[in-house]
Design a protein around this motif. Structure first.
Motif, PDB file in Angstrom:
ATOM      1  N   ALA A   1       0.940  -1.165  -0.087  1.00 53.15           N
ATOM      2  CA  ALA A   1      -0.014   0.120  -0.032  1.00 53.15           C
ATOM      3  C   ALA A   1       0.999   1.281   0.052  1.00 53.15           C
ATOM      4  O   ALA A   1       0.527   2.250  -0.715  1.00 53.15           O
ATOM      5  CB  ALA A   1      -0.817  -0.136   1.214  1.00 53.15           C
ATOM      6  N   VAL A   2       1.950   1.329   0.783  1.00 51.74           N
ATOM      7  CA  VAL A   2       2.755   2.486   0.928  1.00 51.74           C
ATOM      8  C   VAL A   2       3.555   2.828  -0.369  1.00 51.74           C
ATOM      9  O   VAL A   2       3.817   3.582  -0.980  1.00 51.74           O
ATOM     10  CB  VAL A   2       3.754   2.410   2.024  1.00 51.74           C
ATOM     11  CG1 VAL A   2       5.110   1.547   1.826  1.00 51.74           C
ATOM     12  CG2 VAL A   2       4.157   4.003   2.265  1.00 51.74           C
ATOM     13  N   ARG A   3       4.027   1.613  -1.233  1.00 55.65           N
ATOM     14  CA  ARG A   3       4.675   1.529  -2.432  1.00 55.65           C
ATOM     15  C   ARG A   3       3.723   2.229  -3.487  1.00 55.65           C
ATOM     16  O   ARG A   3       4.378   3.137  -4.215  1.00 55.65           O
ATOM     17  CB  ARG A   3       5.117   0.205  -2.765  1.00 55.65           C
ATOM     18  CG  ARG A   3       5.714   0.218  -4.056  1.00 55.65           C
ATOM     19  CD  ARG A   3       6.425  -1.115  -4.488  1.00 55.65           C
ATOM     20  NE  ARG A   3       6.847  -1.092  -5.750  1.00 55.65           N
ATOM     21  CZ  ARG A   3       7.480  -2.098  -6.336  1.00 55.65           C
ATOM     22  NH1 ARG A   3       7.362  -3.325  -5.760  1.00 55.65           N
ATOM     23  NH2 ARG A   3       7.934  -1.854  -7.571  1.00 55.65           N
ATOM     24  N   LYS A   4       2.673   1.826  -3.527  1.00 53.04           N
ATOM     25  CA  LYS A   4       1.444   2.376  -4.299  1.00 53.04           C
ATOM     26  C   LYS A   4       1.246   3.821  -3.919  1.00 53.04           C
ATOM     27  O   LYS A   4       1.183   4.540  -5.031  1.00 53.04           O
ATOM     28  CB  LYS A   4       0.087   1.718  -4.152  1.00 53.04           C
ATOM     29  CG  LYS A   4      -1.014   1.951  -4.973  1.00 53.04           C
ATOM     30  CD  LYS A   4      -0.891   1.788  -6.459  1.00 53.04           C
ATOM     31  CE  LYS A   4      -1.895   1.991  -7.275  1.00 53.04           C
ATOM     32  NZ  LYS A   4      -1.765   1.847  -8.754  1.00 53.04           N
ATOM     33  N   ALA A   5       1.299   4.345  -3.020  1.00 54.40           N
ATOM     34  CA  ALA A   5       0.874   5.551  -2.465  1.00 54.40           C
ATOM     35  C   ALA A   5       2.352   6.356  -2.974  1.00 54.40           C
ATOM     36  O   ALA A   5       2.188   7.747  -3.355  1.00 54.40           O
ATOM     37  CB  ALA A   5       0.868   5.981  -0.881  1.00 54.40           C
ATOM     38  N   LEU A   6       3.493   5.796  -3.000  1.00 53.84           N
ATOM     39  CA  LEU A   6       4.627   6.679  -3.480  1.00 53.84           C
ATOM     40  C   LEU A   6       4.961   6.627  -4.899  1.00 53.84           C
ATOM     41  O   LEU A   6       5.332   7.676  -5.449  1.00 53.84           O
ATOM     42  CB  LEU A   6       5.837   5.860  -2.859  1.00 53.84           C
ATOM     43  CG  LEU A   6       6.134   6.111  -1.093  1.00 53.84           C
ATOM     44  CD1 LEU A   6       7.289   5.394  -0.960  1.00 53.84           C
ATOM     45  CD2 LEU A   6       6.451   7.675  -0.974  1.00 53.84           C
ATOM     46  N   ASP A   7       4.298   5.461  -5.526  1.00 51.92           N
ATOM     47  CA  ASP A   7       4.199   5.330  -7.068  1.00 51.92           C
ATOM     48  C   ASP A   7       3.182   6.619  -7.487  1.00 51.92           C
ATOM     49  O   ASP A   7       3.669   7.264  -8.231  1.00 51.92           O
ATOM     50  CB  ASP A   7       3.966   4.011  -7.432  1.00 51.92           C
ATOM     51  CG  ASP A   7       4.824   2.958  -7.409  1.00 51.92           C
ATOM     52  OD1 ASP A   7       5.913   3.471  -7.111  1.00 51.92           O
ATOM     53  OD2 ASP A   7       4.392   1.901  -7.568  1.00 51.92           O
ATOM     54  N   SER A   8       2.130   6.852  -6.931  1.00 49.84           N
ATOM     55  CA  SER A   8       1.107   7.737  -7.219  1.00 49.84           C
ATOM     56  C   SER A   8       1.737   9.107  -6.869  1.00 49.84           C
ATOM     57  O   SER A   8       1.559   9.937  -7.696  1.00 49.84           O
ATOM     58  CB  SER A   8       0.032   7.621  -6.286  1.00 49.84           C
ATOM     59  OG  SER A   8      -1.055   8.820  -6.543  1.00 49.84           O
ATOM     60  N   THR A   9       2.520   9.525  -5.985  1.00 51.38           N
ATOM     61  CA  THR A   9       3.046  10.665  -5.580  1.00 51.38           C
ATOM     62  C   THR A   9       4.075  10.946  -6.772  1.00 51.38           C
ATOM     63  O   THR A   9       4.447  12.103  -7.313  1.00 51.38           O
ATOM     64  CB  THR A   9       3.751  10.766  -4.252  1.00 51.38           C
ATOM     65  OG1 THR A   9       2.772  10.251  -3.293  1.00 51.38           O
ATOM     66  CG2 THR A   9       4.432  12.014  -3.825  1.00 51.38           C
ATOM     67  N   TRP A  10       5.003   9.935  -6.987  1.00 52.55           N
ATOM     68  CA  TRP A  10       6.071  10.100  -8.062  1.00 52.55           C
ATOM     69  C   TRP A  10       5.333  10.371  -9.434  1.00 52.55           C
ATOM     70  O   TRP A  10       5.896  11.303 -10.217  1.00 52.55           O
ATOM     71  CB  TRP A  10       6.752   8.748  -8.213  1.00 52.55           C
ATOM     72  CG  TRP A  10       7.729   8.792  -9.351  1.00 52.55           C
ATOM     73  CD1 TRP A  10       8.935   9.357  -9.079  1.00 52.55           C
ATOM     74  CD2 TRP A  10       7.636   8.119 -10.633  1.00 52.55           C
ATOM     75  NE1 TRP A  10       9.509   9.103 -10.759  1.00 52.55           N
ATOM     76  CE2 TRP A  10       8.694   8.581 -11.279  1.00 52.55           C
ATOM     77  CE3 TRP A  10       6.472   7.516 -11.409  1.00 52.55           C
ATOM     78  CZ2 TRP A  10       8.862   8.022 -12.804  1.00 52.55           C
ATOM     79  CZ3 TRP A  10       6.715   7.230 -12.700  1.00 52.55           C
ATOM     80  CH2 TRP A  10       7.810   7.558 -13.175  1.00 52.55           C
ATOM     81  N   LEU A  11       4.296   9.959  -9.802  1.00 53.06           N
ATOM     82  CA  LEU A  11       3.498  10.170 -11.018  1.00 53.06           C
ATOM     83  C   LEU A  11       2.876  11.530 -11.049  1.00 53.06           C
ATOM     84  O   LEU A  11       3.277  12.371 -11.826  1.00 53.06           O
ATOM     85  CB  LEU A  11       2.303   9.121 -11.212  1.00 53.06           C
ATOM     86  CG  LEU A  11       1.646   9.305 -12.555  1.00 53.06           C
ATOM     87  CD1 LEU A  11       2.476   9.027 -13.537  1.00 53.06           C
ATOM     88  CD2 LEU A  11       0.383   8.267 -12.633  1.00 53.06           C
ATOM     89  N   ARG A  12       2.446  11.877  -9.857  1.00 51.34           N
ATOM     90  CA  ARG A  12       2.184  13.443  -9.688  1.00 51.34           C
ATOM     91  C   ARG A  12       3.262  14.233 -10.046  1.00 51.34           C
ATOM     92  O   ARG A  12       3.403  15.429 -10.638  1.00 51.34           O
ATOM     93  CB  ARG A  12       1.470  13.712  -8.253  1.00 51.34           C
ATOM     94  CG  ARG A  12       1.035  15.149  -8.229  1.00 51.34           C
ATOM     95  CD  ARG A  12      -0.079  15.478  -8.879  1.00 51.34           C
ATOM     96  NE  ARG A  12      -0.614  16.829  -8.746  1.00 51.34           N
ATOM     97  CZ  ARG A  12      -0.299  17.720  -9.241  1.00 51.34           C
ATOM     98  NH1 ARG A  12       0.306  17.926 -10.257  1.00 51.34           N
ATOM     99  NH2 ARG A  12      -1.197  18.930  -9.009  1.00 51.34           N
ATOM    100  N   MET A  13       4.423  14.103  -9.264  1.00 53.50           N
ATOM    101  CA  MET A  13       5.716  14.882  -9.435  1.00 53.50           C
ATOM    102  C   MET A  13       6.241  14.901 -11.239  1.00 53.50           C
ATOM    103  O   MET A  13       6.515  15.856 -11.620  1.00 53.50           O
ATOM    104  CB  MET A  13       6.777  14.225  -8.566  1.00 53.50           C
ATOM    105  CG  MET A  13       8.105  15.242  -8.754  1.00 53.50           C
ATOM    106  SD  MET A  13       7.734  16.888  -8.489  1.00 53.50           S
ATOM    107  CE  MET A  13       7.890  16.706  -6.567  1.00 53.50           C
ATOM    108  N   VAL A  14       5.872  13.834 -11.771  1.00 54.06           N
ATOM    109  CA  VAL A  14       6.275  13.674 -13.079  1.00 54.06           C
ATOM    110  C   VAL A  14       5.587  14.385 -13.850  1.00 54.06           C
ATOM    111  O   VAL A  14       6.068  15.333 -15.070  1.00 54.06           O
ATOM    112  CB  VAL A  14       6.738  12.100 -13.485  1.00 54.06           C
ATOM    113  CG1 VAL A  14       6.695  12.190 -15.134  1.00 54.06           C
ATOM    114  CG2 VAL A  14       7.736  11.434 -12.967  1.00 54.06           C
ATOM    115  N   ARG A  15       4.477  14.358 -13.800  1.00 59.54           N
ATOM    116  CA  ARG A  15       3.304  15.104 -14.317  1.00 59.54           C
ATOM    117  C   ARG A  15       3.628  16.794 -14.145  1.00 59.54           C
ATOM    118  O   ARG A  15       3.335  17.536 -15.300  1.00 59.54           O
ATOM    119  CB  ARG A  15       1.912  14.983 -13.949  1.00 59.54           C
ATOM    120  CG  ARG A  15       1.005  15.695 -14.746  1.00 59.54           C
ATOM    121  CD  ARG A  15      -0.504  15.495 -14.032  1.00 59.54           C
ATOM    122  NE  ARG A  15      -1.525  16.134 -14.694  1.00 59.54           N
ATOM    123  CZ  ARG A  15      -2.163  16.046 -15.942  1.00 59.54           C
ATOM    124  NH1 ARG A  15      -2.113  14.798 -16.414  1.00 59.54           N
ATOM    125  NH2 ARG A  15      -3.166  16.759 -16.209  1.00 59.54           N
TER     126      ARG A  15
END
Length: 112
Positions: A45-59
């Motif tokens: 779950a925390v990995r998914k949350a960090l992946d989502s945060t990373w995607l937001r930063m990339v965007r």
């Protein structure tokens, strides 16, 4: 170099704080001797949350870079064509950037 706008900064910080809370919970689970499966589920779950945060930063990064480059290109085109009627507007540039980012986000989401 451009920085995060207030909305993006708030969103990313909130996501990181949420992930931080999840990590602390995982640490408590391990300290308490919880079985591996529930710990692994929380790690996922925390990995998914960090992946989502990373995607937001990339965007955000892509939006800044595209906007800077398109505005620069628009300025060069405008100077060359002396206010042509077909010159794209800032609103049109923003629409194009958003459309490209939506497509990239969908593609990146499928890669995970």
């Amino acid at each position: 170099m451009a920085t995060l706008d207030n909305d993006a900064r708030t969103d990313i910080l909130n996501r990181l704080k949420r992930a931080e809370g999840q990590l602390r919970g995982i640490q408590r689970m391990i300290e308490a001797g919880e079985p591996c499966q529930p710990v692994a589920v929380q790690m996922s779950a925390v990995r998914k949350a960090l992946d989502s945060t990373w995607l937001r930063m990339v965007r955000c990064l892509m939006a800044q870079e595209l906007n800077e480059r398109l505005v620069s290109a628009d300025a060069n085109d405008t100077a060359a064509s002396a206010a042509s009627a077909t010159s794209p507007t800032a609103a049109h540039t923003a629409e194009v950037v958003d459309a490209v980012l939506d497509q990239m986000e969908a593609m990146l989401g499928k890669l995970r």
